[in-house]
Motif scaffolding. Sequence first.
Motif, PDB file in Angstrom:
ATOM      1  N   MET A   1       0.851  -1.214   0.000  1.00  0.00           N
ATOM      2  CA  MET A   1       0.000   0.000   0.000  1.00  0.00           C
ATOM      3  C   MET A   1       0.877   1.252   0.000  1.00  0.00           C
ATOM      4  O   MET A   1       1.845   1.320   0.728  1.00  0.00           O
ATOM      5  N   ASN A   2       0.540   2.203  -0.822  1.00  0.00           N
ATOM      6  CA  ASN A   2       1.326   3.418  -0.954  1.00  0.00           C
ATOM      7  C   ASN A   2       0.922   4.437   0.103  1.00  0.00           C
ATOM      8  O   ASN A   2      -0.179   4.934   0.108  1.00  0.00           O
ATOM      9  N   GLN A   3       1.854   4.749   1.007  1.00  0.00           N
ATOM     10  CA  GLN A   3       1.531   5.633   2.129  1.00  0.00           C
ATOM     11  C   GLN A   3       1.962   7.079   1.909  1.00  0.00           C
ATOM     12  O   GLN A   3       1.508   7.974   2.581  1.00  0.00           O
ATOM     13  N   ASP A   4       2.910   7.303   1.011  1.00  0.00           N
ATOM     14  CA  ASP A   4       3.580   8.607   0.985  1.00  0.00           C
ATOM     15  C   ASP A   4       3.077   9.566  -0.088  1.00  0.00           C
ATOM     16  O   ASP A   4       3.689  10.584  -0.360  1.00  0.00           O
ATOM     17  N   ASN A   5       1.952   9.225  -0.712  1.00  0.00           N
ATOM     18  CA  ASN A   5       1.336  10.113  -1.697  1.00  0.00           C
ATOM     19  C   ASN A   5       2.290  10.492  -2.820  1.00  0.00           C
ATOM     20  O   ASN A   5       2.270  11.596  -3.329  1.00  0.00           O
ATOM     21  N   GLN A   6       3.162   9.581  -3.195  1.00  0.00           N
ATOM     22  CA  GLN A   6       4.131   9.852  -4.258  1.00  0.00           C
ATOM     23  C   GLN A   6       3.802   9.071  -5.517  1.00  0.00           C
ATOM     24  O   GLN A   6       4.691   8.680  -6.247  1.00  0.00           O
ATOM     25  N   GLY A   7       2.542   8.836  -5.753  1.00  0.00           N
ATOM     26  CA  GLY A   7       2.174   8.051  -6.923  1.00  0.00           C
ATOM     27  C   GLY A   7       2.078   6.579  -6.569  1.00  0.00           C
ATOM     28  O   GLY A   7       2.690   6.115  -5.616  1.00  0.00           O
ATOM     29  N   ILE A   8       1.290   5.846  -7.319  1.00  0.00           N
ATOM     30  CA  ILE A   8       1.075   4.417  -7.080  1.00  0.00           C
ATOM     31  C   ILE A   8       1.940   3.638  -8.059  1.00  0.00           C
ATOM     32  O   ILE A   8       2.032   3.990  -9.240  1.00  0.00           O
ATOM     33  N   VAL A   9       2.567   2.565  -7.575  1.00  0.00           N
ATOM     34  CA  VAL A   9       3.362   1.698  -8.448  1.00  0.00           C
ATOM     35  C   VAL A   9       2.658   0.344  -8.557  1.00  0.00           C
ATOM     36  O   VAL A   9       2.528  -0.378  -7.573  1.00  0.00           O
ATOM     37  N   LEU A 121       8.201 -11.931 -14.853  1.00  0.00           N
ATOM     38  CA  LEU A 121       8.739 -12.801 -13.794  1.00  0.00           C
ATOM     39  C   LEU A 121       8.747 -12.098 -12.432  1.00  0.00           C
ATOM     40  O   LEU A 121       9.671 -12.258 -11.644  1.00  0.00           O
ATOM     41  N   LEU A 122       7.708 -11.339 -12.162  1.00  0.00           N
ATOM     42  CA  LEU A 122       7.647 -10.564 -10.912  1.00  0.00           C
ATOM     43  C   LEU A 122       7.831 -11.454  -9.676  1.00  0.00           C
ATOM     44  O   LEU A 122       8.625 -11.145  -8.799  1.00  0.00           O
ATOM     45  N   PHE A 123       7.113 -12.571  -9.618  1.00  0.00           N
ATOM     46  CA  PHE A 123       7.211 -13.462  -8.458  1.00  0.00           C
ATOM     47  C   PHE A 123       8.503 -14.275  -8.495  1.00  0.00           C
ATOM     48  O   PHE A 123       9.182 -14.422  -7.485  1.00  0.00           O
ATOM     49  N   GLU A 124       8.834 -14.782  -9.697  1.00  0.00           N
ATOM     50  CA  GLU A 124      10.025 -15.625  -9.835  1.00  0.00           C
ATOM     51  C   GLU A 124      11.297 -14.859  -9.450  1.00  0.00           C
ATOM     52  O   GLU A 124      12.222 -15.419  -8.868  1.00  0.00           O
ATOM     53  N   ALA A 125      11.318 -13.568  -9.805  1.00  0.00           N
ATOM     54  CA  ALA A 125      12.506 -12.744  -9.514  1.00  0.00           C
ATOM     55  C   ALA A 125      12.407 -12.080  -8.140  1.00  0.00           C
ATOM     56  O   ALA A 125      13.272 -11.295  -7.764  1.00  0.00           O
ATOM     57  N   LYS A 126      11.328 -12.394  -7.417  1.00  0.00           N
ATOM     58  CA  LYS A 126      11.096 -11.845  -6.063  1.00  0.00           C
ATOM     59  C   LYS A 126      11.155 -10.309  -6.042  1.00  0.00           C
ATOM     60  O   LYS A 126      11.885  -9.701  -5.269  1.00  0.00           O
ATOM     61  N   LEU A 127      10.361  -9.707  -6.921  1.00  0.00           N
ATOM     62  CA  LEU A 127      10.351  -8.247  -7.037  1.00  0.00           C
ATOM     63  C   LEU A 127       9.095  -7.615  -6.424  1.00  0.00           C
ATOM     64  O   LEU A 127       8.818  -6.443  -6.623  1.00  0.00           O
ATOM     65  N   GLU A 128       8.328  -8.408  -5.646  1.00  0.00           N
ATOM     66  CA  GLU A 128       7.058  -7.922  -5.091  1.00  0.00           C
ATOM     67  C   GLU A 128       7.241  -6.662  -4.237  1.00  0.00           C
ATOM     68  O   GLU A 128       6.382  -5.789  -4.226  1.00  0.00           O
ATOM     69  N   SER A 129       8.371  -6.586  -3.546  1.00  0.00           N
ATOM     70  CA  SER A 129       8.588  -5.455  -2.619  1.00  0.00           C
ATOM     71  C   SER A 129       8.784  -4.120  -3.345  1.00  0.00           C
ATOM     72  O   SER A 129       8.706  -3.060  -2.734  1.00  0.00           O
ATOM     73  N   LEU A 130       8.998  -4.172  -4.655  1.00  0.00           N
ATOM     74  CA  LEU A 130       9.233  -2.933  -5.413  1.00  0.00           C
ATOM     75  C   LEU A 130       7.937  -2.185  -5.721  1.00  0.00           C
ATOM     76  O   LEU A 130       7.965  -1.022  -6.081  1.00  0.00           O
ATOM     77  N   VAL A 131       6.802  -2.882  -5.600  1.00  0.00           N
ATOM     78  CA  VAL A 131       5.535  -2.301  -6.062  1.00  0.00           C
ATOM     79  C   VAL A 131       4.521  -2.184  -4.924  1.00  0.00           C
ATOM     80  O   VAL A 131       4.638  -2.849  -3.900  1.00  0.00           O
ATOM     81  N   ASP A 132       3.518  -1.311  -5.136  1.00  0.00           N
ATOM     82  CA  ASP A 132       2.466  -1.114  -4.126  1.00  0.00           C
ATOM     83  C   ASP A 132       1.345  -2.139  -4.272  1.00  0.00           C
ATOM     84  O   ASP A 132       0.746  -2.552  -3.290  1.00  0.00           O
ATOM     85  N   GLU A 133       1.053  -2.505  -5.520  1.00  0.00           N
ATOM     86  CA  GLU A 133      -0.021  -3.477  -5.792  1.00  0.00           C
ATOM     87  C   GLU A 133       0.417  -4.402  -6.910  1.00  0.00           C
ATOM     88  O   GLU A 133       1.133  -3.972  -7.824  1.00  0.00           O
ATOM     89  N   ILE A 134      -0.054  -5.647  -6.842  1.00  0.00           N
ATOM     90  CA  ILE A 134       0.253  -6.610  -7.897  1.00  0.00           C
ATOM     91  C   ILE A 134      -1.017  -6.936  -8.671  1.00  0.00           C
ATOM     92  O   ILE A 134      -2.010  -7.357  -8.083  1.00  0.00           O
ATOM     93  N   TRP A 135      -0.959  -6.692  -9.976  1.00  0.00           N
ATOM     94  CA  TRP A 135      -2.086  -7.012 -10.859  1.00  0.00           C
ATOM     95  C   TRP A 135      -1.665  -8.180 -11.748  1.00  0.00           C
ATOM     96  O   TRP A 135      -0.591  -8.167 -12.343  1.00  0.00           O
ATOM     97  N   VAL A 136      -2.542  -9.186 -11.831  1.00  0.00           N
ATOM     98  CA  VAL A 136      -2.262 -10.348 -12.670  1.00  0.00           C
ATOM     99  C   VAL A 136      -3.295 -10.415 -13.792  1.00  0.00           C
ATOM    100  O   VAL A 136      -4.499 -10.339 -13.542  1.00  0.00           O
TER     101      VAL A 136
END
Length: 205
Positions: A1-9, A121-136
């Motif tokens: 969840m994006n807390q800092d009001n700096q745009g959603i990723v 490869l978002l999950f395979e490369a373990k990049l979940e922490s880079l984004v605010d929400e995951i859309w599949v």
Amino acid sequence: MNQDNQGIVIGLTGGIGTGKSTVAGILKDLGLKLINADQIGHQLLTPGTEVYYQLIESFGREILSPEGEIDRKVLGGIVFSDAKKRQILNNITHPAIKTKIMGEIGESRSRGEDVVVEIPLLFEAKLESLVDEIWVVAVSSQTQIQRVMVRNSLSQIDAVKRISAQMPLAQKIALADVVINNEGTLEELREKVKQIWVKTKKRNN
């Protein structure tokens, strides 16, 4: 969840042939900045990069075209039929792709931009922490096989092999914040994505 009001990723993923690029394009039309992990991956394969030399060292010079560039079709043929070799490729490319994506997301956040990162490869490369929400982006396995056969000019056996080389779509769906079903027309998909994006903005503001 994006807390800092700096745009959603948004981290956008799915299986091969599900329509990730189409959804990414729709979000770009809605005003989001698009970061494409595959494009970054291709840039990292250009002659002279560290990744380029590591790949030659790992896979030999037979992956090179006559012009000295990495022949992605040859490399793909090697790694798609061998899980160990695919792991070697991922170990070389994923950290470099992650670093580049983190830099681009950081720049966009500092400008307050909403961003969609298209990462197969978002999950395979373990990049979940880079984004605010995951859309599949999801389709039925029948539709997926059909689309991969047509798009990549593959036989059914090769299409299934290519799909099986990825993390199962059902697993990705289970880990998603938002699932976009892409079985309908382009118009229906566009409307669906637009509605989801409006709700996402409201939820995050």
